[in-house]
Design a protein around this motif. Sequence first.
Motif, PDB file in Angstrom:
ATOM      1  N   SER A  18       0.842  -1.196   0.000  1.00  0.00           N
ATOM      2  CA  SER A  18       0.000   0.000   0.000  1.00  0.00           C
ATOM      3  C   SER A  18       0.871   1.237   0.000  1.00  0.00           C
ATOM      4  CB  SER A  18      -0.891   0.022   1.243  1.00  0.00           C
ATOM      5  OG  SER A  18      -1.770  -1.067   1.236  1.00  0.00           O
ATOM      6  N   LEU A  21      -1.836   7.625  -1.420  1.00  0.00           N
ATOM      7  CA  LEU A  21      -2.126   8.469  -2.573  1.00  0.00           C
ATOM      8  C   LEU A  21      -3.395   9.279  -2.328  1.00  0.00           C
ATOM      9  CD1 LEU A  21      -1.569   9.260  -5.552  1.00  0.00           C
ATOM     10  CD2 LEU A  21      -2.758   7.200  -6.235  1.00  0.00           C
ATOM     11  N   TYR A  23      -6.156   7.670  -2.184  1.00  0.00           N
ATOM     12  CA  TYR A  23      -7.085   6.691  -2.732  1.00  0.00           C
ATOM     13  C   TYR A  23      -6.554   5.315  -2.338  1.00  0.00           C
ATOM     14  CZ  TYR A  23      -7.608  10.782  -5.732  1.00  0.00           C
ATOM     15  OH  TYR A  23      -7.757  12.050  -6.190  1.00  0.00           O
ATOM     16  N   SER A  25      -4.660   2.378  -2.936  1.00  0.00           N
ATOM     17  CA  SER A  25      -3.619   2.172  -3.942  1.00  0.00           C
ATOM     18  C   SER A  25      -2.569   1.203  -3.447  1.00  0.00           C
ATOM     19  CB  SER A  25      -2.927   3.500  -4.263  1.00  0.00           C
ATOM     20  OG  SER A  25      -3.836   4.457  -4.730  1.00  0.00           O
ATOM     21  N   ALA A  32       0.967  -1.329 -10.615  1.00  0.00           N
ATOM     22  CA  ALA A  32       0.243  -0.662  -9.534  1.00  0.00           C
ATOM     23  C   ALA A  32      -1.250  -0.711  -9.829  1.00  0.00           C
ATOM     24  CB  ALA A  32       0.694   0.786  -9.401  1.00  0.00           C
ATOM     25  N   SER A  34      -4.871   1.508  -8.462  1.00  0.00           N
ATOM     26  CA  SER A  34      -5.556   2.497  -7.631  1.00  0.00           C
ATOM     27  C   SER A  34      -7.045   2.423  -7.939  1.00  0.00           C
ATOM     28  CB  SER A  34      -5.061   3.917  -7.917  1.00  0.00           C
ATOM     29  OG  SER A  34      -3.755   4.096  -7.436  1.00  0.00           O
ATOM     30  N   THR A  47     -11.087   2.046 -11.565  1.00  0.00           N
ATOM     31  CA  THR A  47      -9.869   1.341 -11.211  1.00  0.00           C
ATOM     32  C   THR A  47      -8.856   1.529 -12.327  1.00  0.00           C
ATOM     33  OG1 THR A  47     -11.135  -0.342 -10.025  1.00  0.00           O
ATOM     34  CG2 THR A  47      -8.869  -0.900 -10.611  1.00  0.00           C
ATOM     35  N   GLU A  67       5.253   4.332  -8.684  1.00  0.00           N
ATOM     36  CA  GLU A  67       4.470   5.122  -7.726  1.00  0.00           C
ATOM     37  C   GLU A  67       4.367   6.578  -8.184  1.00  0.00           C
ATOM     38  OE1 GLU A  67       4.802   6.662  -3.152  1.00  0.00           O
ATOM     39  OE2 GLU A  67       5.538   4.638  -3.577  1.00  0.00           O
ATOM     40  N   MET A  70       1.766   6.867 -10.901  1.00  0.00           N
ATOM     41  CA  MET A  70       0.396   6.764 -10.379  1.00  0.00           C
ATOM     42  C   MET A  70      -0.006   8.042  -9.636  1.00  0.00           C
ATOM     43  SD  MET A  70      -0.881   3.941 -11.460  1.00  0.00           S
ATOM     44  CE  MET A  70      -2.242   3.385 -10.436  1.00  0.00           C
ATOM     45  N   ARG A  71       0.912   8.668  -8.915  1.00  0.00           N
ATOM     46  CA  ARG A  71       0.616   9.917  -8.201  1.00  0.00           C
ATOM     47  C   ARG A  71       0.213  11.033  -9.160  1.00  0.00           C
ATOM     48  NH1 ARG A  71       1.565  10.003  -2.970  1.00  0.00           N
ATOM     49  NH2 ARG A  71       2.898   8.398  -2.048  1.00  0.00           N
ATOM     50  N   PHE A  74      -3.235   9.067 -11.894  1.00  0.00           N
ATOM     51  CA  PHE A  74      -4.531   8.668 -11.359  1.00  0.00           C
ATOM     52  C   PHE A  74      -5.405   9.869 -10.988  1.00  0.00           C
ATOM     53  CE2 PHE A  74      -7.450   6.889  -8.116  1.00  0.00           C
ATOM     54  CZ  PHE A  74      -8.083   5.957  -8.914  1.00  0.00           C
TER      55      PHE A  74
END
Length: 84
Positions: A18, A21, A23, A25, A32, A34, A47, A67, A70-71, A74
């Motif tokens: 985990s 974020l 959310y 994630s 990854a 989220s 998703t 990561e 995704m930051r 997403f």
Amino acid sequence: MYLATGAGSISRVTEPRSFDLGYKSIVGTDGAISIERCKTTGGDYFTLTLQVPQIPLTDQTHRKDIEKFMRAYFPATLKTLGCG
């Protein structure tokens, strides 16, 4: 974690952990996931799954890059859907 370790079509993230974020994630060595509540024509949740199969399963060097992606990606995607 269920999505990361299950046998479904949006699974198979190696060594999921985990991360915060804002959310739900997880990030792994090769991808990854989220998820956030987001009402769309497809359902009540959105998703995003990132899978990078080219990364060897034992290679830990890309986790921070995944990561970071995704930051940025997403929350921006949620905004385009009107959910962010």
